[in-house]
Every structure is written in structure tokens, then in C-alpha cells.
Design an enzyme around this catalytic site. Structure first.
Site, PDB file in Angstrom:
ATOM      1  N   GLY A  44       0.842  -1.190   0.000  1.00 19.90           N
ATOM      2  CA  GLY A  44       0.000   0.000   0.000  1.00 19.90           C
ATOM      3  C   GLY A  44       0.871   1.231   0.000  1.00 19.90           C
ATOM      4  O   GLY A  44       1.970   1.218  -0.537  1.00 19.90           O
ATOM      5  N   PHE A  76       2.369   2.641   2.583  1.00 21.24           N
ATOM      6  CA  PHE A  76       3.561   2.526   3.420  1.00 21.24           C
ATOM      7  C   PHE A  76       4.023   1.079   3.507  1.00 21.24           C
ATOM      8  O   PHE A  76       3.449   0.299   4.240  1.00 21.24           O
ATOM      9  CB  PHE A  76       3.268   3.006   4.842  1.00 21.24           C
ATOM     10  CG  PHE A  76       2.610   4.339   4.900  1.00 21.24           C
ATOM     11  CD1 PHE A  76       3.297   5.484   4.540  1.00 21.24           C
ATOM     12  CD2 PHE A  76       1.298   4.451   5.318  1.00 21.24           C
ATOM     13  CE1 PHE A  76       2.685   6.709   4.597  1.00 21.24           C
ATOM     14  CE2 PHE A  76       0.681   5.684   5.382  1.00 21.24           C
ATOM     15  CZ  PHE A  76       1.372   6.816   5.017  1.00 21.24           C
ATOM     16  N   GLY A  77       5.066   0.747   2.802  1.00 16.93           N
ATOM     17  CA  GLY A  77       5.659  -0.584   2.975  1.00 16.93           C
ATOM     18  C   GLY A  77       4.750  -1.723   2.570  1.00 16.93           C
ATOM     19  O   GLY A  77       3.910  -1.589   1.680  1.00 16.93           O
ATOM     20  N   VAL A 111       2.482  -5.517   3.496  1.00 13.98           N
ATOM     21  CA  VAL A 111       1.708  -6.287   4.469  1.00 13.98           C
ATOM     22  C   VAL A 111       2.042  -7.766   4.273  1.00 13.98           C
ATOM     23  O   VAL A 111       2.095  -8.255   3.143  1.00 13.98           O
ATOM     24  CB  VAL A 111       0.194  -6.044   4.302  1.00 13.98           C
ATOM     25  CG1 VAL A 111      -0.593  -6.836   5.341  1.00 13.98           C
ATOM     26  CG2 VAL A 111      -0.119  -4.558   4.422  1.00 13.98           C
ATOM     27  N   LYS A 126       1.724  -5.411   9.113  1.00 17.12           N
ATOM     28  CA  LYS A 126       1.980  -4.288   8.203  1.00 17.12           C
ATOM     29  C   LYS A 126       3.336  -3.719   8.602  1.00 17.12           C
ATOM     30  O   LYS A 126       3.518  -3.281   9.739  1.00 17.12           O
ATOM     31  CB  LYS A 126       0.854  -3.259   8.375  1.00 17.12           C
ATOM     32  CG  LYS A 126       0.902  -2.096   7.425  1.00 17.12           C
ATOM     33  CD  LYS A 126      -0.453  -1.408   7.427  1.00 17.12           C
ATOM     34  CE  LYS A 126      -0.480  -0.062   6.801  1.00 17.12           C
ATOM     35  NZ  LYS A 126      -1.810   0.541   6.811  1.00 17.12           N
ATOM     36  N   ASP A 184      -9.940   7.707   4.117  1.00 15.89           N
ATOM     37  CA  ASP A 184      -9.425   6.962   2.955  1.00 15.89           C
ATOM     38  C   ASP A 184     -10.291   5.720   2.702  1.00 15.89           C
ATOM     39  O   ASP A 184      -9.774   4.615   2.505  1.00 15.89           O
ATOM     40  CB  ASP A 184      -7.957   6.571   3.166  1.00 15.89           C
ATOM     41  CG  ASP A 184      -7.260   6.221   1.850  1.00 15.89           C
ATOM     42  OD1 ASP A 184      -7.799   6.587   0.778  1.00 15.89           O
ATOM     43  OD2 ASP A 184      -6.185   5.593   1.896  1.00 15.89           O
TER      44      ASP A 184
END
Ligand code: ADP
Ligand code: MG
Length: 505
Positions: free
Chosen positions: A216, A218-219, A221, A234, A335
Site C-alpha cells: 500500500g 507505506f511498505g 503487508v 503491516k 481513505d
């Protein structure tokens, strides 16, 4: 010349000997006649002072190298400087000094002259013998202190963590409960905001990562295993520490837990020496996101209703303020999209990815973080966000923007509802009106200027549930944000579809 060389060699030898030789120290508790002890090579003398019933109690003795290794924390510092002070030193009888808990009360009265035996050499030799080893000794001490400090820090850090982990382990070892029960027990008996931090950390550190399941903002999962159970991890990169912290903070909002909000298990920041790993651990849902699911499968009418009710229930719970000591602030997600809704095995859904959420403080009517106005996913941005007419000071506006996005998710869902074998392919909202990675400008033209919304097919009118869904969507998409439905109203309206259907059946 030869004499000078011999002197130099002697000095070097002396100074090395000075650094490594056994020391003689004052030893209060020793039964030797002169109350002294020997440290052995590389040992140290120590003195300490401790407050006992308000009185300073001093102690002095030797520390062998082995003890120093195990106890360099002891030498290095005290966590309670107002109660205990310790000092280690590396010259003969250096622990003869008197330590005081409060520096102001320092007195030198009992500092006895150190019994250094001075060699009876000439002035030059004497000066050299005293000065050079002293300089070398100073360098040695500085290096030594740094080494000890380094070790002490590492020791402190690892031992502190070990101790904490041991405590977390203890709390976990006494139970063979599965995660769900553990979370239920601890969150109902505790603060209402989740597992104790120690337990979170202990769980996180015993997870074995299995495979990457998603990417996604950020980094990445990952699916991981904890005591044989699947969990989702995550992983944030260390430059996204703020996002990691923020999401963990939101998930631990008191009373946030809900069957339609992703079940948070814990957060952990693990420093492995060279970088920090930031983890958020949550319940794992093997079907992945609603986006993934609808891409692969169609849903029945009942299935669609259950998904719609659960997403609306999750959002209604987020948006709702619960008043009282165990209350919960209103939260806006900011979001909402099909990639941030996860599908559960039991056919319901949960809202995930609370990284951009904001909380409302109703006492001061403020939002908990300075909110920069255009966060979220452009495709799902409400018209007032796209054209920047949104009133950032009103929390209601954030909730209304969530509702607009909820309508778009419903549209994605309803398209995949199969009635008598008929359904549409999966598409993202506005797929036919904007490019694949639309800019704000692309979206603004379509949503604000042309006032277009996703198409609601005519055939939806022939199915009661789809007809209701179509009507709900329109009421979520009003350009006038204040006219949009609330999450609670959406939830109630679709729930009634279930009731009507039950009665008909
Ligand atoms: P980001 O903040 O990076 O967008 P998300 O939390 O939205 O991260 O997760 C990205 C993706 O990873 C999701 O769209 C989903 O496909 C997958 N995912 C996230 N959490 C889980 C989970 N608990 N179970 C299964 N899949 C998950
Ligand atoms: Mg996401």
C-alpha cells in the site's frame, strides 16, 4: 640515546602494566587485617553510597574482571541516582573516595592519601614516569569509559528489553488462549483500548513471517504465524515512523473495537542495531481486500447486503462519539475505498487502514492533528475536497467526505451482485471518465465541473436490494455535503432491506 630508549620501553611497559595489572582496593567488608582486596588483572575498585532510612550507607570493595563483565551496568550507572550511587575506578585504592547521594553534601574529610609507592628515581625519570603513564592512563581511561559506556548502553538496552519480554512472556505463558480470546479478555478487563504494550511486543516478537500479501502507501503487508494462528503484519519503513505511530495510536483509541473494524493486535518497533522495524499486527483475513475479492468473485444479493451492512456499521461506529469515561471520540477515516475494506471468511467485512484517520475532541471542537486538506485517494475524493471548498474546521465535513466514498464502494459492490446470473465486471469508480492514475485535476473536472457520478444501471430497478443500493448511493454523492446521509442512516436503510426480505421469505 640507549638510556632514553630503555626508559621509553620501561615507560610503555609500566603504563601497560598499570592498565592491566591487578589493583588493590579498599574493602569495607573484607576480613583482612588492613581491609583491602585484590582485583585480579583488569579488575576495578568500586565504592557506593545508598540511602537507607534517610542515612547514607557507604560500601567499598573489589570487582574481578569476570564480575565486571557481568556487572558493568553496576559499575556504570544507577537508575535511581537519588537513592544509590556507584563508582568504579582503576587505580590502586581509588575507591577510598567518599560518595554522597546529594552532591552539595560532598565532603572530602575522609579521603585518605592514597598509598602509592613512589620509586626513588631522578627528577627527569620521575617526571617522565609520572607524566607519561598518567597521560597514557588518561587515554586508556577515556577509551575504557567509552567502551564501558557502550557496553553499558547495550547491556542496559538488551537487559531492559529482555526483562520486559520476560514479563510479557509470563503474561502470555500462563495461557494457551487464542488471539481472539486473549484480546477479548484483556480489552474487557483493561483500559478498553487493547492488549497491554508488553504483551503486544511479546506477540510481535514471536511472529514468524510467511509471505507478502499486499502493498500500500507505506511498505508491505505480510501474513505471519503466531502460535499456529495467522496474523497480518503491516511493516513500515523507518522513514514512515510517524504513520506507523499514528495508525497504532488510532487503533488503540479507547472503545474502538468493533466487529466491522479490523481487529488490531499490537504494534512493535524493533531496533536490530542498524535499522528500526516498525510493525502493526492485526487479524488476518485470507480473502484480502474487497477490491481483490470483487475482482475475483461475484456476490449474491444476500452477500451484497451483508457486506454493505457491515461496511456501513463499521463506518457508523467510527463516526460515532460515545460519551462517558469509557467513551470514544468520533473518528473520520479519510481513505474509504475498496482496497481498505477487508473481507472476512464469514461473509462480512471490516474497515482497515486507519492511518489517515482523525479524531474529534467534542469538548474543544477540535481535530486531534493538524489536517492537511487533501489526503486520501484522489479517485475517492469528495467534490468539496477536490475543489478545496471543504471547511477544515468542521469535523462533520470529514464524516461527509467518508460517506461520499462509501457510496462509491457500494457502487463497486453492487456491480458484482449477481441476479439470475447477470452482473457486471469489476470496475473502479469513474473508470470510464478518468485515466488509470487520475490527477486531482482529472477528478475535479469530472466530479465538480461536469458533476458526473458513476452510472447506475437500469436493471438495478428490477431487484429490490439493488434498487435500494442505487438510491443510497445517490444520497451519498450529493454535491451538497450536508444533504448526504449519515453512516447510521445508511446502515439502517440497508438493514431494513434484510428485514423486508426476511418477511417475504
Ligand atoms: P496501506 O496503508 O499501505 O494502504 P493497508 O493497511 O491498506 O496498507 O494494506 C494494504 C493491503 O494489504 C490491503 O489492501 C490488503 O490487500 C492487504 N491487507 C492489509 N491488511 C490485511 C489483513 N489484515 N488481512 C489480509 N490482507 C490485508
Ligand atoms: Mg490502504
Amino acid at each position: 640515546m640507549t638510556r632514553t630508549r630503555t626508559m621509553e620501553a620501561a615507560l610503555i611497559f609500566l603504563s601497560i602494566a598499570h592498565l592491566t595489572a591487578a589493583l588493590r582496593c579498599v574493602c569495607q567488608l573484607c576480613t583482612t587485617t588492613n581491609h583491602t582486596c585484590d582485583t585480579g588483572a583488569d579488575g576495578a575498585c568500586w565504592s557506593s553510597v545508598m540511602l537507607v532510612d534517610g542515612m547514607e550507607k557507604t560500601d567499598r570493595s573489589c570487582m574481578s574482571p569476570a564480575e565486571m563483565k557481568a556487572e558493568n551496568v553496576y559499575c556504570f550507572s544507577s537508575r535511581m541516582p537519588n537513592v544509590v550511587k556507584r563508582n568504579c575506578c582503576k587505580t590502586d585504592f581509588c575507591n577510598n573516595e567518599t560518595l554522597h547521594i546529594h552532591p552539595g553534601s560532598f565532603d572530602n574529610s575522609d579521603n585518605k592519601k592514597r598509598p602509592l609507592e613512589e620509586p626513588a628515581w631522578g627528577r627527569l625519570e620521575l617526571a617522565l614516569v609520572i607524566l607519561v603513564p598518567s597521560c597514557l592512563l588518561c587515554v586508556g581511561i577515556v577509551v575504557g569509559v567509552f567502551a564501558i559506556l557502550g557496553q553499558g548502553c547495550a547491556y542496559n538496552r538488551t537487559h531492559k528489553q529482555d526483562a520486559e519480554e520476560a514479563l510479557g512472556d509470563q503474561m502470555l505463558m500462563s495461557t494457551d488462549k487464542c488471539l481472539k480470546d486473549l484480546i477479548y479478555d484483556m480489552s474487557t478487563s483493561g483500559s478498553g483500548s487493547g492488549l497491554p504494550l508488553l504483551v503486544q511486543r511479546t506477540i510481535a516478537r514471536t511472529i514468524v513471517l510467511q509471505e507478502s500479501i499486499g502493498k500500500g502507501r507505506f511498505g508491505e503487508v505480510w501474513r505471519g504465524k503466531w502460535r499456529g494462528e495467522d496474523v497480518a503484519v503491516k511493516i513500515f519503513s523507518s522513514r514512515d515512523e510517524r504513520s506507523w505511530f499514528r495508525e497504532a495510536e488510532i487503533y488503540q483509541t479507547i472503545m474502538l473495537r468493533h466487529e466491522n473494524i479490523l481487529g488490531f493486535i499490537g504494534a512493535d518497533n524493533k531496533d536490530n542495531g542498524s535499522w528500526t522495524q516498525l510493525w502493526l499486527v492485526s487479524e488476518y483475513h485470507e480473502h484480502g481486500s474487497l477490491f481483490d475479492y470483487l475482482n475475483r468473485y461475484t456476490v449474491s444479493v444476500e452477500g451484497m447486503i451483508v457486506y454493505a451492512v457491515s461496511i456501513a456499521s463499521g463506518l457508523a461506529h467510527l463516526h460515532m462519539e460515545i460519551i462517558g469515561t469509557q467513551g470514544k471520540p468520533a473518528i473520520a477515516h479519510r481513505d474509504i475505498k475498496s482496497k481498505n475494506v477487508l473481507v472476512k471468511k464469514n461473509g462480512t467485512a471490516v474497515i482497515a487502514d486507519l492511518g489517515l484517520a482523525v479524531k474529534h475532541d467534542s469538548n474543544t471542537n477540535t481535530i486531534d492533528i493538524p489536517s492537511n486538506h487533501r489526503v486520501g485517494t484522489k479517485r475517492y475524493m469528495a467534490p468539496e475536497i477536490l475543489d478545496e471548498t471543504i471547511n477544515m474546521r468542521s469535523f462533520e465535513t470529514f464524516k461527509r467526505a467518508d460517506i461520499y466514498a462509501l457510496g462509491l464502494v457500494f457502487w463497486e459492490l453492487a456491480r458484482r451482485c449477481s441476479v439470475r446470473g447477470l452482473h457486471e465486471d469489476f470496475q473502479l469508480p469513474y473508470y470510464d471518465l478518468v485515466p488509470s492514475d487520475p490527477s486531482i485535476e482529472d477528478m475535479r473536472k469530472v466530479v465538480c465541473d461536469q458533476k458526473l457520478r458513476p452510472n447506475i444501471p437500469n436493471q438495478w430497478q428490477s431487484c429490490e436490494a439493488l434498487r435500494v443500493m442505487g438510491k443510497l448511493m445517490r444520497e451519498c454523492w450529493y454535491a451538497n455535503a450536508a444533504a448526504r446521509l449519515t453512516a447510521l442512516r445508511v446502515k439502517k436503510t440497508i438493514s431494513q432491506v434484510i428485514v423486508i426480505k426476511d418477511i417475504k421469505d
